[in-house]
Each structure stands twice: as C-alpha cells, then as structure tokens.
Enzyme design. Sequence first.
Site, PDB file in Angstrom:
ATOM      1  N   GLY A 529       0.835  -1.193   0.000  1.00 63.12           N
ATOM      2  CA  GLY A 529       0.000   0.000   0.000  1.00 63.12           C
ATOM      3  C   GLY A 529       0.864   1.233   0.000  1.00 63.12           C
ATOM      4  N   GLY A 530       0.193   2.351   0.142  1.00 59.68           N
ATOM      5  CA  GLY A 530       0.928   3.593   0.128  1.00 59.68           C
ATOM      6  C   GLY A 530       1.940   3.684   1.254  1.00 59.68           C
ATOM      7  CG  PHE A 531       0.762   4.253   4.822  1.00 57.25           C
ATOM      8  CD1 PHE A 531       1.199   5.567   4.809  1.00 57.25           C
ATOM      9  CD2 PHE A 531      -0.593   4.009   4.887  1.00 57.25           C
ATOM     10  CE1 PHE A 531       0.297   6.621   4.856  1.00 57.25           C
ATOM     11  CE2 PHE A 531      -1.507   5.058   4.932  1.00 57.25           C
ATOM     12  CZ  PHE A 531      -1.057   6.369   4.912  1.00 57.25           C
ATOM     13  CG  ASP A 645      -4.484   6.067   1.599  1.00 53.31           C
ATOM     14  OD1 ASP A 645      -5.124   6.378   0.569  1.00 53.31           O
ATOM     15  OD2 ASP A 645      -3.484   5.337   1.571  1.00 53.31           O
TER      16      ASP A 645
END
Length: 830
Positions: A529-531, A645
């Site tokens: 994911g984005g993280f 998010d």
Amino acid sequence: MVPISLSLFLIFLSSILLRPLDGAGDRLRAGESSGLNQTIVSAGRIFALGFFSPGNSSGDWYAGIWYNNLPTKTVVWVANREAPLRDPGGAAIGVTREGNLAVRDGRGRSLWSTNLTRDPDNSTGAAVAVLLDSGNLVLRRWDTASDPPLWQSFDHPTHTLLPGMKLRLNFTSGEATRLRSWRGAADPSAGDFVFTLEGRWGLEPYVFKGEEIHWRGPMWLGIPLFPLQLGDVNSRYLQSVYATDQEIYYNYSMIESSLLVRYVLDHSGTYSFRVWDDGAAAWNSIGTTPTRPCDFFNLCGGAASCDSSGQSPLCRCLNGFDPSAPEEWAKGNFTGGCVRRRRLLCDGTDRYTKIGGLKLPDRYSVAWNLSLSQCEASCSAACNCSAFSHTNFSTFNLTGSRCLTWFGDMVDLVQIPLLSQDLYVRLSAAQLDGDPPADDSPSGKNQAVIRIALPIAVSTGVLLMGACCYCAARKLKSRGKSDGGNLLRLEEIRLNDALGSEKGVPMVDLKSVRAATENFSISNQLGEGGFGAVYKGKLKSGEAVAVKRLSRASKQGCEEFANEVLLIAKLQHRNLVRLLGWCSHGDERILIYEFMPNKSLDHIIFDSTRSAELSWERRFGIIRGVADGLLYLHQHSRMRVIHRDMKTNNILLDGEMNPKISDFGLARIFEMNQMEANTARVVGTYGYMSPEYAMDGVFSEKSDVFSFGVIVLEIVTGKRSTGFYHYKNSLNLLGYAWQIWEEGRALELLDPTVDSRFEAGDVVKCIHLGLLCIQEYAADRPTMAAVVSCLAGEGGCGSLAAPKQPAFAIGRESNPLLPLSIHHRSEGRS
Ligand SMILES: *[C@@H]1O[C@H](CO)[C@@H](O)[C@H](O)[C@H]1NC(C)=O
Ligand SMILES: *[C@@H]1O[C@H](CO)[C@@H](O)[C@H](O)[C@H]1NC(C)=O
Ligand SMILES: *[C@@H]1O[C@H](CO)[C@@H](O)[C@H](O)[C@H]1NC(C)=O
Ligand SMILES: *[C@@H]1O[C@H](CO)[C@@H](O)[C@H](O)[C@H]1NC(C)=O
Ligand SMILES: *[C@@H]1O[C@H](CO)[C@@H](O)[C@H](O)[C@H]1NC(C)=O
Ligand SMILES: *[C@@H]1O[C@H](CO)[C@@H](O)[C@H](O)[C@H]1NC(C)=O
Ligand SMILES: *[C@@H]1O[C@H](CO)[C@@H](O)[C@H](O)[C@H]1NC(C)=O
Ligand SMILES: *[C@@H]1O[C@H](CO)[C@@H](O)[C@H](O)[C@H]1NC(C)=O
Ligand SMILES: *[C@@H]1O[C@H](CO)[C@@H](O)[C@H](O)[C@H]1NC(C)=O
Ligand SMILES: *[C@@H]1O[C@H](CO)[C@@H](O)[C@H](O)[C@H]1NC(C)=O
Ligand SMILES: *[C@@H]1O[C@H](CO)[C@@H](O)[C@H](O)[C@H]1NC(C)=O
Ligand SMILES: *[C@@H]1O[C@H](CO)[C@@H](O)[C@H](O)[C@H]1NC(C)=O
C-alpha cells in the site's frame, strides 16, 4: 556604451534633485525616478513597485513588484535579479529621457535597463512607465495609451505567471516565454529551473533543470490551428489557448478577479498554483508538481511505464520488453529502462500491440488527417519507428485526426487510468506469437527477476541496520509503561490477549519478525500500500499475523514513532484491524496486526469470479461496518482521527467477511516526516481523494466522508472509481453513477454479479448516500454520524437531500496546475 550610462547618471541625478516623486502615483514619467524608500502603487493599490531586500542579512537589494496589501511580502517580478545592489544608498528606478526603464545604484551606475533603442529625435519626454493593477509594469508613449506598449514586464516574467500573462511559443523562431526560478528562497538571482513550452505542434509544458528535463506536462490534445476558448475549472478559473500557424499562447484569469492567484516556479523546481487565503493570511498551494514519483521525467527509463496509482512496483516494462539491467531494476534503480526481448525484423512482419491509458512518450513526430492504417503504415515504413498513436478529434467545429510516431526510445511513459490515449507498440511477430498474451499487469518474468535479486537487496539492508532501537526502549522505560530493555519475541505475543488500552502494545525484536516472514520473502507478501508492504508472518505456534513494513518515507525518529504507536494502539473497535505489536530497529519501522484471511475488499469486489461471493446482504453489512469504524475514528475514539487514505485496499475482511479498516493513524506518521523534509505532499490515493484535499491539501472528516462515498459506489457497482471509464460520455464512475441516478435508473448501477436477493430500497439508499458523500463542497456532505444512523434505518434518512452534482474524481485533467489539457468537467457534463 559609456555615453549612455553617463547620460543615465546625469538624468538620474537631475531627476532626484529636480523631480522627486511624491510617492502617491502609479507611474513614472521620463526623467522621473523613485528612490529606495519610495514605492509606485497601482491605481487600485493591488501591486507595488519598489526596492526590497529578501531575507534578513544578505544586504542585497533589488527593484521589483510585489503585492501591496499582503502582510508577507510576495515578490512577483524582479528587475535587476542578476545585478543586486550591494549598497542601496541612493539607488533609484526611473525612466530615462530616452524612454528606457532603468535601475541604477547610488553612484549612478546602471544595473539594469530595458535597453530599447529608439530614434533619438523621437523620444524626449515621450515615455511613461505605469504599474497596472494586474501587476504588469508597462512602458509606453505617454500620449498614446492604446498603442502596443514599448515594453512590459508581462513579456519578461521572472518566476511567476500572473493572470493575464501569456505563455507563448513562436513556431517560427522557437522562442517561448520562460519562467526561471530563483536560486534560493531569499535569492532572486537566476536559479537552475526553467518552465517553458516546447514542441512544434503543441503546447507542452516542461520544467528544465539546466539542460535536463525535470518534468514534462501532459500533451495538449487539441490541435493548434485555431483560436479556442477553453472551459473552466471549478467555474472560477478561466483559461484560453490561442493558436495560429505562427504562434500559440496560453493565458488564464479568475472570474472573481479579487482573488489573488499566481503560478510560481520555486527554487526547488516545483511549479504550483497558489491562492491567497485571507483568513489564514497565507498562500495555499493548489496542486504542485512534480511531487509524486511518476511526475519526475523519465523515472523509469525507456520502454517502461510508471504507475501513478502508487502501486508497487513503480516501474514496469512494456510487454515484450525486459529490464536492461535486471539486478539494478530489482533494487529499484530503474534508470536503465527496458529493452526489446526480440529484435524487430523490419521485413513487414512486425506487428503492433495496443496499450491504453498512458501519458504518451516524449519526442514524437506528428502527421495530420491520416487514417489509423495510414498511421500504422507510416510507422512500419521506418525501421527505427518503435510506436505510434492515432486520435480522431472533434473539438467545436473542427474535426480531423492526428498521427504521432516515435523513433528510438519511448521515454517518460506514465500510466494514468483516466487518459484514453492508446499507444501502439511495435513488436516482432515472433514475440507476439511465442509469448503469453499481452496483459497490462506486471509479467511473471518481472516477478521472477525480483525474486532472484531480492536476497542481494536484503543482505545489503542487513548491513545498514544498527542495534536495537534504544531510543524507543528508553522512552517506554521512562514512562514506566513497559520495560523496553526486554524486547519480546514475536512468538510471545498472545493473540487472544485482551490488550488493555493503558498497557499499550508490546515491542518485538526484528529477528523474530524476520523469522516469521522468512526475511520478508516475496512469497509471503500480501500486498503493498501507500505506506509500505504487508507480509504474512507465521508464528511458531502456527498462528498467522500481518506484518506491515513501513516504507522509507516513514523512517522517522524512533521516539516519534513510539509515540504514534502508543496512540494507534488505543484505537480499538470491532471494525478496525487490531494492532498486536511493533518493531523499530535501525531503519526498520514495523507494525504487526491481526491476520485477515480474506485479504482486502478490492481482491474480491473487483474480481469478476470472486465478486459473486458477496451477496447484497454481505455488501450492505460491509458498508455498515466501514461506516461504524469510520464514525468511531471521527467521533468516538479518544482522539479525533482522520484516516486520509480510505480505499477498498484498506478494508480487510475477516473469516466471516466482516470489514475492518486498516492503516488508520498512519497518515500522521508520514506527514510528520514530510514536515521535516519541508515538502507538502498529500497522503492519499488518486481516485478516492476529495477535491479540497487533492487540490488544496485541506483535509477534514469530510474528506474521509468523500472517500467513503467512493467506496460505497464501488461496493454497489463492483467497479473501480479509477479504472472504470465510460468511454462514450467521458465519465468516470462517479460521473456515470450520478448520471444514471439523475435519469432515475439507480438500480441499474448494482453489480450484475449480485444475485436477485436484494432489498431494492437498501440499494437505492446506499447509492443515494454515496452520492451525497461525494458532493463537491465538503459542507454539503453528511457526517459519518448521519450516514450511520441512516444506514441503521433509524429514521435519520427521512430528510435525505437530493445529491448535487458530484465532484468528479480528481485527476490531472481538472487540476488548474496543468492548464493545458482540454478535458474539463464542463465537457464531461454535456
Ligand atoms: C529610508 O528609510 C530609513 C528608515 O526607514 C532611513 O534610515 C533611510 O535614511 C531612508 N533612506 C532614504 C534614502 O531616504
Ligand atoms: C530571518 O530571521 C529570522 C529570525 O532571526 C529567522 O527565523 C529567519 O529564518 C530568517 N530568514 C531568512 C530568510 O534568513
Ligand atoms: C541591457 O544591455 C546590457 C549591456 O548590453 C546588458 O548587460 C543587460 O543584460 C541588458 N538588459 C536587459 C534587460 O536585457
Ligand atoms: C516616432 O515613433 C513612433 C512610434 O515609435 C512613430 O509612429 C512615429 O512615426 C515617429 N515619429 C517620428 C517623427 O519619427
Ligand atoms: C515569431 O518569430 C519570427 C522570427 O523571429 C517573427 O518574425 C514573428 O513576428 C514572430 N511571430 C509572432 C507572432 O510574434
Ligand atoms: C487571454 O488573452 C486574450 C487577449 O489578450 C483575452 O481576450 C482573453 O480574455 C484572455 N483569456 C483569459 C482566460 O484571460
Ligand atoms: C543504476 O543502473 C545503471 C544501469 O542501468 C547504472 O549505470 C547506474 O550506475 C545505477 N545507479 C546506481 C545509483 O546504482
Ligand atoms: C476515426 O475516424 C475515421 C474516419 O472518420 C473512422 O473511420 C474511425 O472509425 C474513427 N476512429 C475512431 C476510433 O473513432
Ligand atoms: C469555427 O468556430 C470559430 C469560432 O467558434 C469560428 O471563428 C470559425 O470561423 C469556425 N470555423 C469554421 C470552419 O466554421
Ligand atoms: C483535416 O481534415 C479536416 C476535415 O476534413 C479539415 O477541415 C482540416 O483542415 C484537415 N487538417 C489538416 C491539417 O489538413
Ligand atoms: C530513423 O531512420 C530514418 C531513415 O530510415 C532516419 O532518417 C532518421 O533520422 C532516423 N531517426 C532516428 C531518431 O534515428
Ligand atoms: C534470513 O537472513 C539471515 C541473514 O541474512 C539468515 O541468517 C537467515 O538464515 C535467513 N532466514 C531465512 C528464514 O531465510
């Protein structure tokens, strides 16, 4: 030219002695000058011209134009940026008797001049410099206001593009307007970055860093052969493109002309659109580029596309191409790009494979009005032609087609789902026959390469890691909450422990995390994911956990991280994924969560075979669960948490298909880090972001509500908000749903894989709520409390308003920063 500077000197001297300015005017006549402590102010008192010294201590002075009424001095134009005044005493800006605007120092030396050469018999007293309310400093004959000016600052911008300025490209001479950045925040001298238009056939904006391209804007889709007035962005912003066969230019203005706005190219090379916010007394950046990785020019090298959705891997070879340096590629060094797996034969057997949704590569040749097959033939005729693209256009009363061809490398390809441009890539026939069918997803080959190379990357990583995270241990110790000196092994986490919120969560050692995930083996990776990436971890007992290895952007100090973990651990709700432990070791920041056997919602809902597992009842249950979880974050948790998010990838499903939100609280970790880096990057995912967040970076619970609305529509329709593109009407999912709703056909939106057992009333209610949540103005959207009570059928729904037209998913198309594409909402509507 000694005589000129001598005469300048005399003129200035005499003008100071004889005609000091009274400081009230908006103009300088020939022979008049304005001194260090004076300003020329435009008639409406919007802009001021005078001397300023940026920063505190540099001591350098410049003549320039700034906003007259703002509390912070915002300079929009600088005259003598290359020749600062070291000693400002006696400096002046004025109009010489020859009719030139000039800046000189106290000893009469000219530091800057407009350098106009004029007929000496026809000049005396003829010129006047006027500062207009637009910020334009115009030099013209005093008696003929309507003549084209002799000179104007709008034709010679420095680093700012104001409304009314023109960004031009002269096709004959190739000359173009250039914005050049400052060298530093307080140093107006010419910096490294230049914003300009390039290209024979269009209006393509570039930012150059020295000789290198730093950023390339999207290709303009119109054709540059006629004047064209373009639509608006949020109906306050007007832009025009005018083109003849001689030149093309772009300008913009605001309908509410009292709004102070500007584009600026700052010293770090970012180009942004800024709006003055009176309330906050500060400039808001609405869109800044380049900021996301794919914004940077040619990040992925030749024949590779950059994935703008933030999924991993960032770069993928086009089908039929392999990394030129596989080991570097696997390490994330994409500069080498990709090369053909099989050579082109150029014997008439080569074929083309179509790839959609791309920002087309840089450096093309163009031909007009060829058919698709003629365009293909023109490419096949040259052995070094590697791809072509063909578009029919029909803009206002003009129709035709455009054929673009590429020779050699295809560079700066970016995947942008909403762009409908197709690229036809030339491949050898043997390739098309022998290899697996074309598919836009990363090929198995790429993954194999990654797997082979991973151990190398991991082992270098090991070398970089220091000892344990002593700071965090110290921190916890000093709070007396846990003995940080004794790190737990991962196995010691008892999954069924009721985690007392006061106790916090245990910190575990990296070694056992590595053991549980087989050194973060790619075969254990659940997603990215984005993280950061998520791995499945297996404890010795056989129980499974999810291990989130935060990506580099989150590598903040140990103490801050420890603090954030303590906060996240306190968030406990049946619709939130439970945090079980954490690890901070050297550069590694790891969070350990309960394992969710059914992975994330997007794995099921968008999968045409699996989506049938989700009956309407289950979908409704998921919508309600997500709403409950979000309401808890917004209102019922001890801290007010905005997720920032929300998306289907972040909704995990347990064994009974109950939804649990993940990644809450992480946006803060990332943001804190970014504040240090002094960049204002938006945390979030394209396609789910509300307009005010995507464009202004302003977030509130209502931005989560917007994302929730997108998720609801995705759950109901089974379609992605970004990938779905209703071609005929140029609508994305949100626009499409609204249209169908408006036509009173809401039930048609329901995913056809849902079987006939559904409550029509609930379906319509969900669509209605979804549309209310994605309304453009945050104030119009309901709160999560209202959403939850409506879903629970507690009568809260009686007063459901009719939804207004939604803000369409924000993509590049409607970003005023990128003024040069004509894909606007106003067109999408009709
Ligand atoms: C400008 O103003 C400053 C104080 O504000 C004063 O010290 C200085 O002498 C002034 N200079 C001129 C040229 O008037
Ligand atoms: C100017 O000085 C202030 C306080 O001394 C400082 O905070 C600020 O960073 C300085 N600005 C520049 C541009 O040097
Ligand atoms: C004017 O001419 C001088 C001397 O040729 C030159 O140094 C300067 O850059 C010119 N100024 C402008 C604004 O072009
Ligand atoms: C003076 O200059 C203007 C424009 O620059 C021109 O139109 C005019 O004919 C000139 N007059 C003389 C007497 O040369
Ligand atoms: C473009 O440049 C050419 C050559 O310098 C010049 O003759 C022409 O007037 C320019 N066109 C425009 C519209 O400025
Ligand atoms: C652009 O400039 C032209 C000519 O000066 C003007 O008529 C037009 O209104 C401007 N367009 C915008 C959007 O400001
Ligand atoms: C990246 O890979 C290229 C070859 O593709 C190599 O020349 C370059 O040195 C590598 N850069 C780094 C920083 O490793
Ligand atoms: C483009 O225009 C041609 C001729 O008008 C037509 O035959 C063709 O189908 C069009 N292509 C597309 C994709 O619309
Ligand atoms: C197309 O429209 C523009 C303005 O709308 C007009 O000036 C032009 O004459 C039109 N061209 C044709 C071929 O009708
Ligand atoms: C392309 O075709 C259209 C319609 O036939 C025509 O109006 C236009 O002028 C042509 N464009 C060029 C560049 O030949
Ligand atoms: C491609 O090949 C043609 C000759 O077939 C040559 O004229 C052209 O310069 C080549 N272009 C590039 C970019 O190599
Ligand atoms: C993980 O890596 C370490 C050191 O690189 C190695 O000693 C260990 O055997 C590896 N463990 C597994 C399960 O691969």
